[in-house]
Scaffold this active site. Structure first.
Site, short mmCIF file in Angstrom:
data_model
loop_
_atom_site.label_atom_id
_atom_site.label_comp_id
_atom_site.label_asym_id
_atom_site.label_seq_id
_atom_site.Cartn_x
_atom_site.Cartn_y
_atom_site.Cartn_z
CG ASP A 11 0.83 -0.27 2.88
OD1 ASP A 11 0.99 0.45 1.76
OD2 ASP A 11 -0.24 -0.35 3.57
N GLY A 37 0.23 3.92 3.38
CA GLY A 37 -0.48 5.11 3.70
C GLY A 37 -0.47 6.08 2.98
N GLY A 221 -4.95 7.96 -14.93
CA GLY A 221 -4.21 6.89 -14.86
C GLY A 221 -3.20 7.24 -16.35
CG ASP A 245 2.29 -2.94 -7.89
OD1 ASP A 245 2.69 -3.35 -6.74
OD2 ASP A 245 1.08 -2.47 -7.89
CG ASP A 251 -0.48 7.36 -2.48
OD1 ASP A 251 -0.59 6.29 -1.94
OD2 ASP A 251 -1.59 8.13 -2.59
CB SER A 281 5.49 5.20 -9.05
OG SER A 281 4.60 4.20 -8.35
#
Ligand code: RIB
Length: 282
Positions: A11, A37, A221, A245, A251, A281
């Site tokens: 990334d 990924g 979300g 972010d 993931d 996260s």
């Protein structure tokens, strides 16, 4: 133990106040190069939570960031023993631009992920058979995703598919999927109608149940995750945080979900745990 058959990307992530418009040149605030990924992110999240993991994936022999990517996996506690190198290919890559205005865009290059074949997965059947769940996502070829789900069924192991990035598949694919975890956009592309609340999410769950999927988890979300096991349906509320972010949030959710599943929790509790990890996260 959680077995993931999934993608690896290098990334390249740029953070900036905003994204450029076509033709514009902007100075950016920062750039990071790291392992990414969907499959890699998901298994890294589960591993960092303490799960035993098995990760099958491929990297390219032509690019210079392999050591960075493999070091990132070691940092996350993900075994790199079964990751294979494709000598004449570059690794998969994600080029992401993330704006402080929460706009972001990403271009994905398939790279060595295209070489994830059923034969490669078959080689590690003896390792996979010890798993409590087998998971895949859609950045590996469809034939390999299907082979992985079928293998899990054959071995009597629960199977999970995160159909991201979405692609149309034969309905028959979902016969081999016990748990499907699309977000509301991916679920809408699969079932052909917009998902914007509990009623439409419930109808989307019924669509996947009709294809043979036992449990459906639609991530929505900040609204949370709408879960259905065929008899009970419930919106598992998210934890309210100020998102900085959101890239990789799905993931992180999947990593938290399978971590809890590996511990023996039901899908509703797994979704609550996945929400907590995704909130952390973002
Ligand atoms: O879900 C986030 C991931 O999607 C990134 O790591 C990028 O590589 C893309 O695959």
């Amino acid at each position: 133990m959680i077995a993931a058959i999934g993608s690896i990307n290098v990334d390249y992530i740029i953070h900036n106040k905003r994204l450029p418009v076509p033709g514009e040149t902007l100075y950016g605030k920062s750039v990071m190069i790291m392992a990414g990924g969907k499959g890699a992110n998901q298994i890294a999240a589960a591993s960092r939570l303490g799960a035993d993991t098995l990760f099958l994936s491929k990297i390219g022999g032509l690019d210079q960031y392999n050591s960075t990517v493999l070091k990132d996996f070691e940092w996350a506690g993900v075994s790199v023993d079964y990751i294979e190198t494709v000598p004449d290919s570059y690794s998969g890559a994600g080029f992401a631009m993330i704006g402080e205005d929460s706009q972001n865009s990403i271009i994905i290059i398939e790279g060595a992920n295209a070489e994830m074949t059923p034969e490669y997965v078959e080689k590690y059947k003896d390792q996979i058979k010890n798993a409590s769940i087998v998971m895949c996502e859609f950045m590996i070829p469809q034939e390999t995703a299907e082979y992985t789900m079928k293998l899990g069924k054959e071995l009597g192991i629960p199977t999970l598919c995160n159909p991201a990035p979405f692609r149309k598949t034969d309905d028959s694919f979902y016969r081999y999927v016990d748990i499907v975890t699309p977000n509301e956009i991916e679920a809408a592309e699969a079932c052909g109608f917009t998902i914007d609340g509990r009623k439409s999410a419930s109808e989307a769950c019924d669509y996947f149940h009709g294809l043979g999927v036992k449990s459906v988890v639609i991530t929505m979300g900040s609204r949370g995750a709408f879960c259905s096991d065929g008899s009970r349906q419930e919106m598992i509320e998210s934890y309210k945080v100020k998102a900085i972010d959101t890239s990789g949030a799905g993931d992180s959710f999947n990593g938290g979900f399978v971590y809890a599943f590996d511990k023996g929790y039901d899908i509703f509790t797994c979704a609550r745990f996945g929400n907590a990890v995704a909130s952390k996260s973002v």
